[in-house]
Design an enzyme around this catalytic site. Structure first.
Site, PDB file in Angstrom:
ATOM      1  N   ASN A   1      24.600 -21.522  75.224  1.00  0.00           N
ATOM      2  CA  ASN A   1      23.285 -22.125  75.487  1.00  0.00           C
ATOM      3  C   ASN A   1      22.662 -22.571  74.169  1.00  0.00           C
ATOM      4  O   ASN A   1      23.231 -22.372  73.096  1.00  0.00           O
ATOM      5  CB  ASN A   1      22.390 -21.143  76.245  1.00  0.00           C
ATOM      6  CG  ASN A   1      22.213 -19.854  75.471  1.00  0.00           C
ATOM      7  OD1 ASN A   1      21.649 -19.843  74.383  1.00  0.00           O
ATOM      8  ND2 ASN A   1      22.729 -18.763  76.009  1.00  0.00           N
TER       9      ASN A   1
ATOM     10  N   ASP B   1      24.570 -15.205  81.314  1.00  0.00           N
ATOM     11  CA  ASP B   1      24.564 -14.343  82.500  1.00  0.00           C
ATOM     12  C   ASP B   1      25.959 -14.191  83.100  1.00  0.00           C
ATOM     13  O   ASP B   1      26.257 -13.197  83.751  1.00  0.00           O
ATOM     14  CB  ASP B   1      23.615 -14.929  83.557  1.00  0.00           C
ATOM     15  CG  ASP B   1      22.161 -14.827  83.108  1.00  0.00           C
ATOM     16  OD1 ASP B   1      21.824 -13.825  82.462  1.00  0.00           O
ATOM     17  OD2 ASP B   1      21.381 -15.768  83.375  1.00  0.00           O
TER      18      ASP B   1
ATOM     19  N   LYS C   1      45.414 -23.427  75.605  1.00  0.00           N
ATOM     20  CA  LYS C   1      44.377 -24.429  75.837  1.00  0.00           C
ATOM     21  C   LYS C   1      44.572 -25.095  77.203  1.00  0.00           C
ATOM     22  O   LYS C   1      45.706 -25.468  77.549  1.00  0.00           O
ATOM     23  CB  LYS C   1      44.487 -25.476  74.716  1.00  0.00           C
ATOM     24  CG  LYS C   1      43.381 -26.475  74.710  1.00  0.00           C
ATOM     25  CD  LYS C   1      43.568 -27.448  73.560  1.00  0.00           C
ATOM     26  CE  LYS C   1      42.699 -28.651  73.785  1.00  0.00           C
ATOM     27  NZ  LYS C   1      43.096 -29.791  72.974  1.00  0.00           N
TER      28      LYS C   1
ATOM     29  N   PRO D   1      27.308  -8.024  81.749  1.00  0.00           N
ATOM     30  CA  PRO D   1      26.398  -6.874  81.781  1.00  0.00           C
ATOM     31  C   PRO D   1      25.013  -7.309  81.341  1.00  0.00           C
ATOM     32  O   PRO D   1      24.864  -8.238  80.538  1.00  0.00           O
ATOM     33  CB  PRO D   1      27.020  -5.911  80.759  1.00  0.00           C
ATOM     34  CG  PRO D   1      27.893  -6.751  79.892  1.00  0.00           C
ATOM     35  CD  PRO D   1      28.361  -7.908  80.736  1.00  0.00           C
ATOM     36  N   ASP D   2      23.988  -6.658  81.882  1.00  0.00           N
ATOM     37  CA  ASP D   2      22.615  -6.941  81.453  1.00  0.00           C
ATOM     38  C   ASP D   2      22.277  -5.925  80.361  1.00  0.00           C
ATOM     39  O   ASP D   2      22.046  -4.741  80.646  1.00  0.00           O
ATOM     40  CB  ASP D   2      21.664  -6.837  82.649  1.00  0.00           C
ATOM     41  CG  ASP D   2      20.294  -7.381  82.297  1.00  0.00           C
ATOM     42  OD1 ASP D   2      19.736  -6.955  81.267  1.00  0.00           O
ATOM     43  OD2 ASP D   2      19.786  -8.249  83.033  1.00  0.00           O
ATOM     44  N   ILE D   3      22.265  -6.385  79.122  1.00  0.00           N
ATOM     45  CA  ILE D   3      22.157  -5.463  77.979  1.00  0.00           C
ATOM     46  C   ILE D   3      20.833  -4.717  78.008  1.00  0.00           C
ATOM     47  O   ILE D   3      20.777  -3.492  77.868  1.00  0.00           O
ATOM     48  CB  ILE D   3      22.324  -6.247  76.659  1.00  0.00           C
ATOM     49  CG1 ILE D   3      23.690  -6.937  76.654  1.00  0.00           C
ATOM     50  CG2 ILE D   3      22.186  -5.309  75.453  1.00  0.00           C
ATOM     51  CD1 ILE D   3      23.878  -7.941  75.540  1.00  0.00           C
TER      52      ILE D   3
ATOM     53  N   PHE E   1      12.295 -10.593  76.302  1.00  0.00           N
ATOM     54  CA  PHE E   1      11.787 -11.958  76.187  1.00  0.00           C
ATOM     55  C   PHE E   1      12.183 -12.710  77.443  1.00  0.00           C
ATOM     56  O   PHE E   1      13.230 -12.436  78.026  1.00  0.00           O
ATOM     57  CB  PHE E   1      12.409 -12.669  74.967  1.00  0.00           C
ATOM     58  CG  PHE E   1      11.657 -12.408  73.701  1.00  0.00           C
ATOM     59  CD1 PHE E   1      11.692 -11.156  73.111  1.00  0.00           C
ATOM     60  CD2 PHE E   1      10.895 -13.406  73.104  1.00  0.00           C
ATOM     61  CE1 PHE E   1      10.987 -10.893  71.944  1.00  0.00           C
ATOM     62  CE2 PHE E   1      10.184 -13.167  71.941  1.00  0.00           C
ATOM     63  CZ  PHE E   1      10.231 -11.902  71.356  1.00  0.00           C
TER      64      PHE E   1
ATOM     65  N   LYS F   1      10.161 -10.005  85.846  1.00  0.00           N
ATOM     66  CA  LYS F   1      11.282  -9.563  84.995  1.00  0.00           C
ATOM     67  C   LYS F   1      10.962  -8.235  84.311  1.00  0.00           C
ATOM     68  O   LYS F   1      11.818  -7.358  84.200  1.00  0.00           O
ATOM     69  CB  LYS F   1      11.546 -10.648  83.928  1.00  0.00           C
ATOM     70  CG  LYS F   1      12.996 -10.919  83.713  1.00  0.00           C
ATOM     71  CD  LYS F   1      13.227 -12.229  82.983  1.00  0.00           C
ATOM     72  CE  LYS F   1      13.704 -13.298  83.954  1.00  0.00           C
ATOM     73  NZ  LYS F   1      14.002 -14.568  83.267  1.00  0.00           N
TER      74      LYS F   1
HETATM   75  N1  CTP Z   1      19.081 -10.002  78.753  1.00  0.00           N
HETATM   76  C1  CTP Z   1      20.066  -9.096  78.374  1.00  0.00           C
HETATM   77  N2  CTP Z   1      21.309  -9.213  78.918  1.00  0.00           N
HETATM   78  C2  CTP Z   1      21.610 -10.169  79.803  1.00  0.00           C
HETATM   79  C3  CTP Z   1      20.608 -11.097  80.178  1.00  0.00           C
HETATM   80  C4  CTP Z   1      19.354 -10.992  79.615  1.00  0.00           C
HETATM   81  O1  CTP Z   1      19.791  -8.217  77.568  1.00  0.00           O
HETATM   82  N3  CTP Z   1      22.818 -10.251  80.283  1.00  0.00           N
HETATM   83  C5  CTP Z   1      17.728  -9.835  78.187  1.00  0.00           C
HETATM   84  C6  CTP Z   1      17.289 -10.940  77.266  1.00  0.00           C
HETATM   85  O2  CTP Z   1      17.628 -10.677  75.929  1.00  0.00           O
HETATM   86  C7  CTP Z   1      15.787 -10.969  77.494  1.00  0.00           C
HETATM   87  C8  CTP Z   1      15.625 -10.534  78.928  1.00  0.00           C
HETATM   88  O3  CTP Z   1      16.844  -9.870  79.273  1.00  0.00           O
HETATM   89  O4  CTP Z   1      15.119 -10.011  76.714  1.00  0.00           O
HETATM   90  C9  CTP Z   1      15.381 -11.634  79.887  1.00  0.00           C
HETATM   91  O5  CTP Z   1      16.394 -12.601  79.752  1.00  0.00           O
HETATM   92  P1  CTP Z   1      16.581 -13.725  80.844  1.00  0.00           P
HETATM   93  O6  CTP Z   1      17.815 -14.519  80.526  1.00  0.00           O
HETATM   94  O7  CTP Z   1      15.304 -14.448  81.023  1.00  0.00           O
HETATM   95  O8  CTP Z   1      16.807 -12.792  82.093  1.00  0.00           O
HETATM   96  P2  CTP Z   1      17.832 -12.891  83.249  1.00  0.00           P
HETATM   97  O9  CTP Z   1      18.005 -11.525  83.794  1.00  0.00           O
HETATM   98  O10 CTP Z   1      19.061 -13.558  82.797  1.00  0.00           O
HETATM   99  O11 CTP Z   1      17.024 -13.750  84.291  1.00  0.00           O
HETATM  100  P3  CTP Z   1      17.266 -15.233  84.867  1.00  0.00           P
HETATM  101  O12 CTP Z   1      17.723 -14.994  86.249  1.00  0.00           O
HETATM  102  O13 CTP Z   1      15.909 -15.876  84.795  1.00  0.00           O
HETATM  103  O14 CTP Z   1      18.294 -15.885  84.005  1.00  0.00           O
END
Ligand code: CTP
Length: 401
Positions: free
Chosen positions: A210, A279, A289, A305-307, A323, A337
């Site tokens: 991104n 995500d 390749k 994973p959602d960190i 953020f 969120k």
């Molecule tokens: N974040 C994270 N790990 C992920 C996705 C997001 O730690 N895999 C953290 C980001 O660093 C940020 C917060 O979650 O602090 C929100 O990120 P955002 O991308 O807006 O959240 P998402 O859960 O991905 O929501 P969306 O569905 O809007 O993409």
């Protein structure tokens, strides 16, 4: 023991028998986490050797204004800017006279003129010299400029006299200097910050990513370190220089970022998730390749994973700050969120105005309500964000042993 993490102390040593006490003084500073650079006048070198001070501080001792080699490494103006505090200990009667008159006839006096850091002096001289009206006048002059004057103490003097003029003992001098920084709410805290994008490999030469520039995370890291925090920045691929005093760990994918975070989270006081983590990642990364032999192709994606949620689920957990860059309903989406991810604080902003920009506005969202941070340079916004983070940190700070 107070903590001076990341603080930069420029220790000026002038000619006086108390100069030998600077060996202990510099050790107190370094043990509290400060970095010490020593500047010695010619006379000081008769009382303590530059080699001793160099060995204790780990930094080259500077002595001459016109030292081309030293100037090439760190010029005197750069050194004056580097310092968070200039401490002259012992400050001799001659130094006091020269500095009171704004002289710049050696390296130390020049640095004193050039610096914008606070200046502290610990006078040390014979009691008669201390009482002399000339010295008193010089002292009034520097006090009037805002110098901090620590001591002198009273007692037996090396020359056999008894009275005021002894340099304050190193432990007391150290405590007085630490006191100057004690109002800083982030002093000694460990902040773990993620920043930048992640890259999710499709094949050996392609990835999903991104537009995150990392600027917000880097500004936060720089400002937190300048405010005395210990900062670990776990960074996705960005083209920014590592901020001063910040430990940077480079990672590529979301999975790498999670692993690096979990390795370092145990002693973090706050986790600040600024990274734009992908995500999804390709379910399979091909070994070779991918060739364009088909008219169309699909890439199967799996959730990353959602960190920040993983960190928020820890027990005990640090303060967790997120953020959200949204394109619509910024505040409502931000609050959703905050709650879904169980965050303590979230900074929401408009994605279209934020990515790759040097300026940003944000809404701070927490259980207590919302605070608007007006549009400004990311550095200024970072300072405001850190104030809001510092307010939420638990009060006690463990100082390093
Ligand atoms: N974040 C994270 N790990 C992920 C996705 C997001 O730690 N895999 C953290 C980001 O660093 C940020 C917060 O979650 O602090 C929100 O990120 P955002 O991308 O807006 O959240 P998402 O859960 O991905 O929501 P969306 O569905 O809007 O993409």
């Amino acid at each position: 023991m107070p903590t001076l993490t990341n603080k930069r102390i420029l220790l000026g040593i002038t000619g006086g028998i108390a100069a030998y006490k600077c060996a202990e003084l510099s050790r107190l500073f370094t043990r509290a986490g400060a970095e010490v650079r020593v500047v010695m006048t010619r006379a000081a070198q008769e009382f303590v050797t530059p080699l001793t001070m160099q060995a204790l501080t780990g930094n080259r001792v500077l002595m001459d204004l016109l030292d081309f080699e030293a100037e090439a490494a760190m010029g005197h103006i750069e050194l004056a800017r580097w310092a968070d505090l200039v401490l002259v200990a012992p400050a001799s009667a001659d130094f006091l006279a020269r500095t009171a008159h704004g002289r710049a006839d050696d390296l130390l006096s020049t640095l004193i003129l050039a610096t914008s850091a606070p200046i502290a002096i610990a006078p040390a001289m014979n009691q008669g010299m201390w009482s002399d009206p000339g010295t008193r006048q010089n002292l009034d002059e520097v006090r009037g400029r805002g110098y901090h004057v620590f001591g002198p103490a009273e007692g037996d003097q090396a020359c056999g006299d008894v009275g005021p003029g002894r340099m304050v003992e190193p432990a007391d001098l150290f405590a007085s200097c630490a006191e100057l920084f004690s109002g800083e709410p982030l002093a000694g805290r460990h902040l773990l910050i993620t920043g930048g994008p992640t890259r999710e490999a499709i094949d050996p030469v392609r990835f999903l990513s991104n537009h995150s520039s990392g600027k917000m995370a880097y500004a936060l890291a720089a400002e937190a370190a300048a405010a005395g925090a210990r900062v670990t920045l776990i960074s996705g691929p960005v083209s920014l220089p590592t901020p001063d005093r910040v430990t940077r760990i480079d990672v590529t994918s979301a999975e790498d970022m999670l692993a690096a975070t979990m390795e370092r989270i145990a002693d973090a006081d706050a986790f600040i998730g600024v990274a734009a983590v992908a995500d999804y990642r390709p379910a399979n990364q091909t070994a070779g390749k991918i060739k364009k032999d088909k008219a169309s192709m699909a890439i199967d994606l799996v959730r990353n994973p959602d960190i920040i949620s993983e960190v928020a689920g820890l027990n005990p957990r640090p303060l967790v700050v997120g953020f959200a860059a949204e394109t619509e309903d910024v505040t409502a989406n931000g609050r959703e969120k905050l709650e879904r991810k169980q965050l303590d604080l979230l900074f929401a902003n408009n994605a279209t105005e934020t990515f790759n920009s040097d300026e940003v506005a944000a809404t701070a969202i927490s259980a207590e309500g919302e605070v608007e941070i007006p549009r400004a340079r990311k550095e200024a916004v970072a300072r405001k964000m850190l104030e809001l983070i510092a307010e939420r940190l638990p009060v006690s700070v463990e100082a390093p042993a």
